[in-house]
Design a protein around this motif. Structure first.
Motif, PDB file in Angstrom:
ATOM      1  N   ILE A  23     -22.799 -10.093 -33.500  1.00  0.00           N
ATOM      2  CA  ILE A  23     -23.123  -9.915 -32.078  1.00  0.00           C
ATOM      3  C   ILE A  23     -21.950 -10.433 -31.255  1.00  0.00           C
ATOM      4  O   ILE A  23     -21.697 -11.638 -31.193  1.00  0.00           O
ATOM      5  N   THR A  24     -21.212  -9.535 -30.627  1.00  0.00           N
ATOM      6  CA  THR A  24     -20.048  -9.925 -29.834  1.00  0.00           C
ATOM      7  C   THR A  24     -20.312  -9.909 -28.337  1.00  0.00           C
ATOM      8  O   THR A  24     -19.564 -10.533 -27.586  1.00  0.00           O
ATOM      9  N   HIS A  25     -21.337  -9.212 -27.899  1.00  0.00           N
ATOM     10  CA  HIS A  25     -21.631  -9.127 -26.467  1.00  0.00           C
ATOM     11  C   HIS A  25     -23.138  -9.088 -26.245  1.00  0.00           C
ATOM     12  O   HIS A  25     -23.878  -8.496 -27.041  1.00  0.00           O
ATOM     13  N   ARG A  26     -23.563  -9.705 -25.140  1.00  0.00           N
ATOM     14  CA  ARG A  26     -24.954  -9.656 -24.681  1.00  0.00           C
ATOM     15  C   ARG A  26     -24.920  -9.241 -23.214  1.00  0.00           C
ATOM     16  O   ARG A  26     -24.283  -9.914 -22.403  1.00  0.00           O
ATOM     17  N   LEU A  27     -25.592  -8.142 -22.897  1.00  0.00           N
ATOM     18  CA  LEU A  27     -25.536  -7.591 -21.551  1.00  0.00           C
ATOM     19  C   LEU A  27     -26.935  -7.322 -21.015  1.00  0.00           C
ATOM     20  O   LEU A  27     -27.864  -7.077 -21.794  1.00  0.00           O
ATOM     21  N   ALA A  28     -27.066  -7.357 -19.704  1.00  0.00           N
ATOM     22  CA  ALA A  28     -28.307  -6.918 -19.077  1.00  0.00           C
ATOM     23  C   ALA A  28     -28.447  -5.413 -19.268  1.00  0.00           C
ATOM     24  O   ALA A  28     -27.445  -4.686 -19.353  1.00  0.00           O
ATOM     25  N   LEU A  29     -29.679  -4.942 -19.334  1.00  0.00           N
ATOM     26  CA  LEU A  29     -29.933  -3.518 -19.547  1.00  0.00           C
ATOM     27  C   LEU A  29     -29.228  -2.660 -18.509  1.00  0.00           C
ATOM     28  O   LEU A  29     -28.709  -1.582 -18.826  1.00  0.00           O
ATOM     29  N   LYS A  30     -29.185  -3.128 -17.277  1.00  0.00           N
ATOM     30  CA  LYS A  30     -28.560  -2.343 -16.207  1.00  0.00           C
ATOM     31  C   LYS A  30     -27.062  -2.147 -16.423  1.00  0.00           C
ATOM     32  O   LYS A  30     -26.440  -1.259 -15.823  1.00  0.00           O
ATOM     33  N   ASP A  31     -26.466  -2.964 -17.298  1.00  0.00           N
ATOM     34  CA  ASP A  31     -25.039  -2.849 -17.590  1.00  0.00           C
ATOM     35  C   ASP A  31     -24.765  -2.018 -18.843  1.00  0.00           C
ATOM     36  O   ASP A  31     -23.737  -2.171 -19.505  1.00  0.00           O
ATOM     37  N   TRP A  32     -25.690  -1.125 -19.170  1.00  0.00           N
ATOM     38  CA  TRP A  32     -25.584  -0.318 -20.385  1.00  0.00           C
ATOM     39  C   TRP A  32     -24.271   0.454 -20.455  1.00  0.00           C
ATOM     40  O   TRP A  32     -23.682   0.612 -21.536  1.00  0.00           O
ATOM     41  N   ARG A  33     -23.799   0.967 -19.305  1.00  0.00           N
ATOM     42  CA  ARG A  33     -22.580   1.788 -19.330  1.00  0.00           C
ATOM     43  C   ARG A  33     -21.365   0.955 -19.752  1.00  0.00           C
ATOM     44  O   ARG A  33     -20.499   1.439 -20.493  1.00  0.00           O
ATOM     45  N   LYS A  34     -21.311  -0.294 -19.310  1.00  0.00           N
ATOM     46  CA  LYS A  34     -20.238  -1.185 -19.756  1.00  0.00           C
ATOM     47  C   LYS A  34     -20.297  -1.351 -21.273  1.00  0.00           C
ATOM     48  O   LYS A  34     -19.268  -1.335 -21.947  1.00  0.00           O
ATOM     49  N   GLY A  35     -21.505  -1.511 -21.788  1.00  0.00           N
ATOM     50  CA  GLY A  35     -21.677  -1.639 -23.232  1.00  0.00           C
ATOM     51  C   GLY A  35     -21.225  -0.400 -23.971  1.00  0.00           C
ATOM     52  O   GLY A  35     -20.557  -0.492 -25.019  1.00  0.00           O
ATOM     53  N   PHE A  36     -21.587   0.771 -23.463  1.00  0.00           N
ATOM     54  CA  PHE A  36     -21.156   2.022 -24.093  1.00  0.00           C
ATOM     55  C   PHE A  36     -19.631   2.117 -24.104  1.00  0.00           C
ATOM     56  O   PHE A  36     -19.025   2.526 -25.097  1.00  0.00           O
ATOM     57  N   ASP A  37     -19.001   1.733 -22.975  1.00  0.00           N
ATOM     58  CA  ASP A  37     -17.536   1.804 -22.891  1.00  0.00           C
ATOM     59  C   ASP A  37     -16.884   0.865 -23.900  1.00  0.00           C
ATOM     60  O   ASP A  37     -15.899   1.231 -24.551  1.00  0.00           O
ATOM     61  N   LEU A  38     -17.419  -0.350 -24.035  1.00  0.00           N
ATOM     62  CA  LEU A  38     -16.871  -1.304 -24.996  1.00  0.00           C
ATOM     63  C   LEU A  38     -16.955  -0.757 -26.419  1.00  0.00           C
ATOM     64  O   LEU A  38     -16.021  -0.933 -27.220  1.00  0.00           O
TER      65      LEU A  38
END
Length: 343
Positions: A314-329
């Motif tokens: 697990i390298t990142h933990r994000l709020a659901l609303k930040d899903w696009r940032k997660g997809f980009d990463l």
């Protein structure tokens, strides 16, 4: 409730929007989702390169607690914690594959996150036979990773065949590949991990996870390195998890005679390969897709025993609303496993 939704066919067409709260049928329960991991399949659904049925909520790697129980359910309690087997959201239940536990091959099967509503949201409706109780020693974050971990367990423990002293080539340091690496290292095997310069962050992590060496195939000669490490014999086992034609070629060329090849990555197209090597070297070729219910039970035991540490996956933990940032990463290969938190 807010959710990440594939709202129409075609590339993109994913949005963070309001969706109705789920209804609890008499034979189901409602889970309040604690964590849900971003998977490569979610990216394929985003790009419309994986079959999907919009409008559909994405996400299928998740854990949570029961908040509502249908009146016909008696074997669970509100507040119980579970990991959820989303791949069996729809299945016929009576074909030879369902009855044998190989439900991945049921013709009627649909999984959560692409075939039916998934877990990039706050609540999900689940059948009790999709629930796997989370042992008290296992954090809910780790329980959200049972699904990808089960994929790796299926590859290493149930498909691949190896012996102490084998040298393994693992091509493709994505999340599944790195989980396979952790499993192989736990068995004491020497593992060469191959990727490209774009995989630098993940290759660095592979060294931390115990890889014998890592190779950037666009900058180094993989075959020369394999020959040096194996004293000219080649590797005994190659696991392809990149889903790239050049990766398959590299694996096949690195294998010793009578070696074993396992295909894990998906391509979405036909390939041109040195297939004569299968005959000339008498290679054993296997495929691995998904898992079985027995795999999930085995995976839960592995996590309960802490036989393989998955915390640093697990390298990142994000709020659901930040899903696009997660997809980009994930697209940029700057993450291994990202957990989205709906709260």
């Amino acid at each position: 409730m807010k959710a990440v939704v594939k709202y129409d066919k075609g590339p993109g067409n994913v949005d963070y929007r309001d969706m109705p709260d789920p209804h609890c049928a008499d034979d189901k329960v409602i889970i309040e989702i604690a964590h849900c991991g971003i998977c490569g399949t979610d990216l394929h659904v985003y790009h419309d390169t994986f079959r999907n049925f919009p409008p559909v909520i994405l996400g299928h790697e998740f854990s949570g607690k029961i908040v509502e129980i249908g009146k016909n359910i008696t074997n669970v309690q509100i507040g119980d914690s579970y990991s959820v087997l989303g791949a069996t959201a729809v299945q016929c239940g009576h074909c030879e594959y369902c009855e044998s536990g190989e439900f991945m091959f049921c013709k009627n099967r649909r999984g959560m996150g692409h075939g039916v509503h998934g877990a990039f949201t706050k609540y999900a409706t689940i059948r009790p036979n999709q629930l796997f109780a989370v042992p008290g020693s296992v954090p809910l974050e780790h329980a959200a990773l049972v699904e990808p971990m089960a994929v790796a367990v299926h590859v290493v423990e149930e498909i691949a065949q190896f012996k102490l002293g084998d040298v393994v080539l693992l091509s493709g340091p994505g999340p599944i590949g790195l989980l396979c690496l952790k499993m192989l290292v736990a068995h004491g095997l020497q593992v060469i991990v191959a990727g490209t310069s774009e995989d630098s962050m993940r290759l660095d992590m592979a060294i931390k996870y115990g890889a014998e060496t890592v190779v950037k195939v666009d900058q180094e000669n993989l075959q020369e390195i394999v020959q040096e490490i194996t004293n000219g014999k080649g590797v005994s086992l190659a696991i392809e998890s990149a889903g790239a034609e050049v990766s398959v070629r590299n694996c096949m060329e690195a294998l010793m005679p009578l070696g074993r090849y396992v295909q894990v990555g998906h391509f979405g197209k036909d390939l041109v390969l040195p297939w004569d090597l299968v005959a000339f070297r008498q290679l054993k070729v296997y495929g691995s897709v998904g898992y079985t219910k027995a795999t999930w039970h085995r995976t839960m035991r592995i996590l309960e025993q802490n036989a393989v540490d998955i915390s640093d996956i697990i390298t990142h933990r994000l709020a659901l609303k930040d899903w696009r940032k997660g997809f980009d990463l994930m697209e940029e290969k700057k993450a291994i496993k990202i957990l989205l938190n709906p709260s």
